[in-house]
Design a protein around this motif. Sequence first.
Motif, PDB file in Angstrom:
ATOM      1  N   MET A 179      48.815 -94.127 -62.661  1.00  5.46           N
ATOM      2  CA  MET A 179      48.496 -94.578 -61.319  1.00  5.46           C
ATOM      3  C   MET A 179      48.221 -93.358 -60.435  1.00  5.46           C
ATOM      4  N   ALA A 180      47.185 -93.451 -59.629  1.00  7.37           N
ATOM      5  CA  ALA A 180      46.828 -92.347 -58.741  1.00  7.37           C
ATOM      6  C   ALA A 180      47.764 -92.314 -57.541  1.00  7.37           C
ATOM      7  N   GLY A 181      48.133 -91.119 -57.118  1.00 10.66           N
ATOM      8  CA  GLY A 181      49.030 -90.950 -55.983  1.00 10.66           C
ATOM      9  C   GLY A 181      48.438 -91.457 -54.677  1.00 10.66           C
ATOM     10  N   TYR A 182      47.122 -91.559 -54.604  1.00  7.96           N
ATOM     11  CA  TYR A 182      46.456 -92.010 -53.385  1.00  7.96           C
ATOM     12  C   TYR A 182      46.185 -93.515 -53.401  1.00  7.96           C
ATOM     13  N   GLU A 183      46.794 -94.225 -54.335  1.00  9.96           N
ATOM     14  CA  GLU A 183      46.497 -95.647 -54.524  1.00  9.96           C
ATOM     15  C   GLU A 183      46.574 -96.451 -53.217  1.00  9.96           C
ATOM     16  N   HIS A 184      47.610 -96.216 -52.415  1.00 14.09           N
ATOM     17  CA  HIS A 184      47.745 -96.992 -51.183  1.00 14.09           C
ATOM     18  C   HIS A 184      46.793 -96.524 -50.083  1.00 14.09           C
ATOM     19  N   GLN A 185      46.079 -95.409 -50.303  1.00 10.74           N
ATOM     20  CA  GLN A 185      45.076 -94.935 -49.340  1.00 10.74           C
ATOM     21  C   GLN A 185      43.678 -94.936 -49.942  1.00 10.74           C
ATOM     22  N   LYS A 186      43.511 -95.637 -51.044  1.00 12.96           N
ATOM     23  CA  LYS A 186      42.236 -95.632 -51.758  1.00 12.96           C
ATOM     24  C   LYS A 186      41.080 -96.084 -50.861  1.00 12.96           C
ATOM     25  N   ASP A 187      41.292 -97.144 -50.078  1.00 15.17           N
ATOM     26  CA  ASP A 187      40.221 -97.629 -49.198  1.00 15.17           C
ATOM     27  C   ASP A 187      39.806 -96.570 -48.187  1.00 15.17           C
ATOM     28  N   ASP A 188      40.778 -95.828 -47.649  1.00 14.69           N
ATOM     29  CA  ASP A 188      40.482 -94.752 -46.699  1.00 14.69           C
ATOM     30  C   ASP A 188      39.683 -93.642 -47.374  1.00 14.69           C
ATOM     31  N   VAL A 189      40.085 -93.264 -48.571  1.00 14.30           N
ATOM     32  CA  VAL A 189      39.375 -92.214 -49.303  1.00 14.30           C
ATOM     33  C   VAL A 189      37.942 -92.659 -49.586  1.00 14.30           C
ATOM     34  N   LEU A 190      37.779 -93.902 -50.023  1.00 16.98           N
ATOM     35  CA  LEU A 190      36.435 -94.406 -50.307  1.00 16.98           C
ATOM     36  C   LEU A 190      35.572 -94.453 -49.047  1.00 16.98           C
ATOM     37  N   ARG A 191      36.167 -94.824 -47.905  1.00 15.66           N
ATOM     38  CA  ARG A 191      35.434 -94.823 -46.635  1.00 15.66           C
ATOM     39  C   ARG A 191      34.967 -93.411 -46.276  1.00 15.66           C
ATOM     40  N   ARG A 192      35.872 -92.454 -46.431  1.00 12.68           N
ATOM     41  CA  ARG A 192      35.518 -91.059 -46.132  1.00 12.68           C
ATOM     42  C   ARG A 192      34.367 -90.595 -47.025  1.00 12.68           C
ATOM     43  N   LEU A 193      34.463 -90.895 -48.302  1.00 12.62           N
ATOM     44  CA  LEU A 193      33.424 -90.469 -49.246  1.00 12.62           C
ATOM     45  C   LEU A 193      32.085 -91.150 -48.945  1.00 12.62           C
ATOM     46  N   LYS A 194      32.129 -92.403 -48.524  1.00 14.26           N
ATOM     47  CA  LYS A 194      30.912 -93.117 -48.162  1.00 14.26           C
ATOM     48  C   LYS A 194      30.241 -92.438 -46.967  1.00 14.26           C
ATOM     49  N   ARG A 195      31.069 -92.021 -45.972  1.00 13.12           N
ATOM     50  CA  ARG A 195      30.539 -91.311 -44.804  1.00 13.12           C
ATOM     51  C   ARG A 195      29.911 -89.983 -45.221  1.00 13.12           C
TER      52      ARG A 195
END
Length: 93
Positions: free
Chosen positions: A1-17
């Motif tokens: 399990m990735a340590g950022y699992e509970h912030q995955k949506d935030d990380v994906l949003r940042r990467l999309k930007r």
Amino acid sequence: MAGYEHQKDDVLRRLKRIEGQVRGLHRMVDEDTYCIDVLTQISATGAALRSCALALLDEHLNCCVAEAVAAGGDQAKARVSEASQAIARLVKA
């Protein structure tokens, strides 16, 4: 399990930007935008990538590394070493 699992949506949003910023850079060059304006946007894109990397590193330290240290042993040493190497790569960039 990735340590950022509970912030995955935030990380994906940042990467999309960031992806949008890179597409914008491509468009700027294609349209012969003034050099300084392109360089300014490159700087902003780099800052966005560094910010995303630091957020991921923070999650890694607070989750993966902290859990390994609490468990102790060779796994703890390996996680701390891994984090140190990641920090060194970020500092070089």
